[in-house]
Design a protein around this motif. Structure first.
Motif, PDB file in Angstrom:
ATOM      1  N   GLU A   1       0.805  -1.176  -0.124  1.00 31.76           N
ATOM      2  CA  GLU A   1       0.041  -0.015  -0.235  1.00 31.76           C
ATOM      3  C   GLU A   1       0.875   1.194   0.127  1.00 31.76           C
ATOM      4  O   GLU A   1       2.054   1.250   0.287  1.00 31.76           O
ATOM      5  CB  GLU A   1      -0.802  -0.014   0.926  1.00 31.76           C
ATOM      6  N   ILE A   2       0.167   2.429  -0.340  1.00 32.88           N
ATOM      7  CA  ILE A   2       0.745   3.653  -0.242  1.00 32.88           C
ATOM      8  C   ILE A   2      -0.289   4.631   0.520  1.00 32.88           C
ATOM      9  O   ILE A   2      -1.442   4.690   0.409  1.00 32.88           O
ATOM     10  CB  ILE A   2       0.853   4.420  -1.764  1.00 32.88           C
ATOM     11  N   ARG A   3       0.223   5.192   1.787  1.00 33.77           N
ATOM     12  CA  ARG A   3      -0.620   5.903   2.419  1.00 33.77           C
ATOM     13  C   ARG A   3      -0.406   7.514   2.057  1.00 33.77           C
ATOM     14  O   ARG A   3       0.412   7.934   1.865  1.00 33.77           O
ATOM     15  CB  ARG A   3      -0.188   5.732   3.801  1.00 33.77           C
ATOM     16  N   ILE A   4      -1.638   7.937   1.710  1.00 36.70           N
ATOM     17  CA  ILE A   4      -1.868   9.353   1.364  1.00 36.70           C
ATOM     18  C   ILE A   4      -3.009  10.324   2.365  1.00 36.70           C
ATOM     19  O   ILE A   4      -3.831   9.602   2.815  1.00 36.70           O
ATOM     20  CB  ILE A   4      -2.355   9.553   0.043  1.00 36.70           C
ATOM     21  N   GLY A   5      -2.465  11.253   2.652  1.00 40.03           N
ATOM     22  CA  GLY A   5      -3.328  11.937   3.556  1.00 40.03           C
ATOM     23  C   GLY A   5      -4.018  13.012   3.036  1.00 40.03           C
ATOM     24  O   GLY A   5      -3.788  13.785   2.084  1.00 40.03           O
ATOM     25  N   ILE A   6      -5.369  13.252   3.534  1.00 39.71           N
ATOM     26  CA  ILE A   6      -6.172  14.387   3.261  1.00 39.71           C
ATOM     27  C   ILE A   6      -6.666  15.125   4.465  1.00 39.71           C
ATOM     28  O   ILE A   6      -7.287  14.428   5.207  1.00 39.71           O
ATOM     29  CB  ILE A   6      -7.495  13.922   2.327  1.00 39.71           C
TER      30      ILE A   6
ATOM     31  N   GLY B   1     -15.807  19.421  -0.786  1.00 38.56           N
ATOM     32  CA  GLY B   1     -15.956  19.037  -2.323  1.00 38.56           C
ATOM     33  C   GLY B   1     -14.528  18.318  -2.647  1.00 38.56           C
ATOM     34  O   GLY B   1     -14.846  17.329  -3.092  1.00 38.56           O
ATOM     35  N   PRO B   2     -13.575  18.952  -2.656  1.00 40.21           N
ATOM     36  CA  PRO B   2     -12.356  18.305  -2.980  1.00 40.21           C
ATOM     37  C   PRO B   2     -12.227  16.884  -2.397  1.00 40.21           C
ATOM     38  O   PRO B   2     -11.447  16.019  -3.102  1.00 40.21           O
ATOM     39  CB  PRO B   2     -11.074  19.122  -2.709  1.00 40.21           C
ATOM     40  N   ARG B   3     -12.368  16.711  -1.158  1.00 43.16           N
ATOM     41  CA  ARG B   3     -12.119  15.468  -0.321  1.00 43.16           C
ATOM     42  C   ARG B   3     -12.842  14.430  -1.019  1.00 43.16           C
ATOM     43  O   ARG B   3     -12.275  13.316  -1.315  1.00 43.16           O
ATOM     44  CB  ARG B   3     -12.628  15.739   0.947  1.00 43.16           C
ATOM     45  N   TYR B   4     -14.464  14.549  -1.521  1.00 43.25           N
ATOM     46  CA  TYR B   4     -15.012  13.750  -1.955  1.00 43.25           C
ATOM     47  C   TYR B   4     -14.615  12.996  -3.250  1.00 43.25           C
ATOM     48  O   TYR B   4     -14.637  12.116  -3.821  1.00 43.25           O
ATOM     49  CB  TYR B   4     -16.606  14.107  -2.102  1.00 43.25           C
TER      50      TYR B   4
END
Length: 470
Positions: A77-82, A97-100
């Motif tokens: 896996e690759i872990r990415i944050g938002i 909006g951008p998160r969805y």
């Protein structure tokens, strides 16, 4: 609450720069948030995309033979944050909006097998719309979740930006709400930046630039020569309204400036003044609450304008209900952006976005927005950067892709953007933009946003650059 200032576009051969729809000013969250803005990628066919996602032949599990190559990367896996200001005091829909859009992109990617046999795991954090909450989020995602990168952020107060940059964590495709993306290295906003981004000062020694292509568009397209600008009696609102006025006057407009009390706004008086002035365009430095109330007052007064100009942040399905009591004003809404219209499914990348949103978030059909599309574009940008690393994704490789000289357009979703530092603008610059108009008659009478230009990459103007200090 939504943002209501005109953003900008740019041409592939022009450096990214600040624009009235892009630079954002932070105001009291109990008052309002104002925006103060602005070689192409190619879409791979699904077959090629799936081929990249296929595990290594003979591997016992996805990613086998692909060891960890950097922080946030394992064999599988690759872990990415938002980070999103999802529960901010200004409302859950303002920044969501951008998160969805990004979540839908990575769900679709993972359903196709991931990237080089690895699943992309998103780690999300809601900072509550506060600087302290934002700092907590970035520390948790960097120090505890050990994410490789951030993507498609949309936060009210990016107080954690110095820490993100100091740790060398690439932040890709974030919405520039504030000035962090024009100050810190390792931060890559969705619209690009030509500023030095050395961490010392915003823009060029504290100066940013706005350009006037939105005003030029309406001058040429509608023959407009007069405009009204409405602001609250609040310092940031008044300051932004002054910049709108300066941009309009630089394009030769006669400008009517109106100010209302934030606590007890008299929009009826504004509507009467706009009607008496005969203003052809209407711009404002207000929140969506104020916009809806102003539109009601305009309809009640019979004050019609050729265009009530809003931005990418207000380019959404929600105007159908937000302006239900003011249909005349709603049909005068025009929006400008540096990205495609999310209604235009003739573009393959928009079709992919709409398909994924319908599959993973069907309950958001009434909240679809340009910001969701730009969140998807940010995720595409990071994915293409990761893909350039092959089987060994790493921060340095991602940033090499982001810092390349060739502009990037997220498979045609955004106007070409780059992060190559350039001297401050010294004269007119070629700038492009996309424009749409809400029409109740569109979509078989259901209503929708109808694009008003043949192509955003050719809807371009030579316009001045006006300096200001945020």
């Amino acid at each position: 609450m939504q943002l209501t200032a005109p953003p900008r576009g740019r041409a592939a051969d022009a450096p990214p720069r600040r624009r009235p729809g892009r630079v954002r000013m932070l105001m009291s969250v109990l008052a309002l948030l104002l925006p103060l803005l602005a070689g192409c990628g190619t879409r791979l066919p699904d077959g090629a995309f799936a081929a990249r996602a296929t595990p290594t032949p003979g591997a016992g599990s996805p990613g086998a033979g692909s060891p960890a190559s950097d922080t946030g990367v394992s064999a599988t896996e690759i872990r990415i944050g938002i980070v999103t200001s999802l529960t901010s005091p200004v409302g859950s829909e303002v920044f969501s909006g951008p998160r969805y859009g990004a979540q839908a992109f990575f769900q679709a990617l993972n359903d196709r097998g991931g990237l080089h046999g690895r699943t992309v795991r998103l780690v999300t954090c809601d900072d509550g719309g506060s600087g302290i909450g934002n700092q907590d989020c970035v520390h948790r995602l960097i120090d505890q979740a050990h994410v490789l990168a951030f993507v498609s952020g949309s936060v009210l107060d990016y107080a954690g930006a110095p820490y993100v940059s100091g740790k060398g964590v690439p932040d890709v495709g974030g919405q520039p709400i504030g000035t962090a993306y024009d100050r810190w290295p390792h931060l890559y906003g969705i619209y690009g930046s030509a500023a030095p981004r050395d961490g010392r000062a915003v823009g060029w020694n504290g100066t940013l630039y706005q350009s006037t292509e939105v005003f030029r568009f309406f001058k040429q397209r509608l023959g407009a020569g007069s405009a009204a600008v409405v602001a609250y009696n609040q310092a940031d609102s008044a300051r932004y309204a002054g910049q709108l006025k300066a941009g309009l006057e630089a394009e030769g407009y006669r400008v009517l400036l109106q100010t209302v009390d934030f606590a007890l706004p008299n929009f009826q008086a504004v509507a009467a003044a706009v009607h008496a002035d005969g203003s052809q365009l209407l711009f404002d430095a207000m929140d969506s609450r104020g916009n809806a109330a102003l539109c009601r007052a305009l309809d009640e007064a019979g004050a019609a304008v050729a265009a009530k100009v809003t931005t990418v942040q207000n380019w959404s399905e929600s105007v159908r209900t937000d302006y239900a009591s003011s249909p005349n004003c709603r049909n005068a809404l025009w929006a400008t952006s540096s990205s495609l219209n999310y209604e235009d499914e003739q573009y393959p990348a928009v079709h992919d976005f709409r398909t994924a949103m319908a599959r993973y978030y069907p309950d958001r059909a009434g909240q679809l927005s340009a910001w969701e599309l730009e969140g998807w574009a940010g995720a595409q940008w990071l994915t293409d950067a990761l893909d350039s690393c092959g089987a060994a994704p790493a921060r340095a490789c991602v940033e090499a892709f982001l810092n390349r000289a060739e502009p990037y357009d997220a498979h045609g979703l955004i106007l070409p953007a780059s992060f190559v530092p350039r001297p401050p603008p010294s004269g007119p610059t070629r700038a492009c933009l996309n424009v749409a108009r809400w029409q109740d008659s569109a979509g078989g009478g259901r209503g929708g946003w109808v694009t008003q230009v043949p192509a955003m990459t050719t809807d371009c103007f030579e316009v001045p650059q006006l300096p200001y200090r945020p």
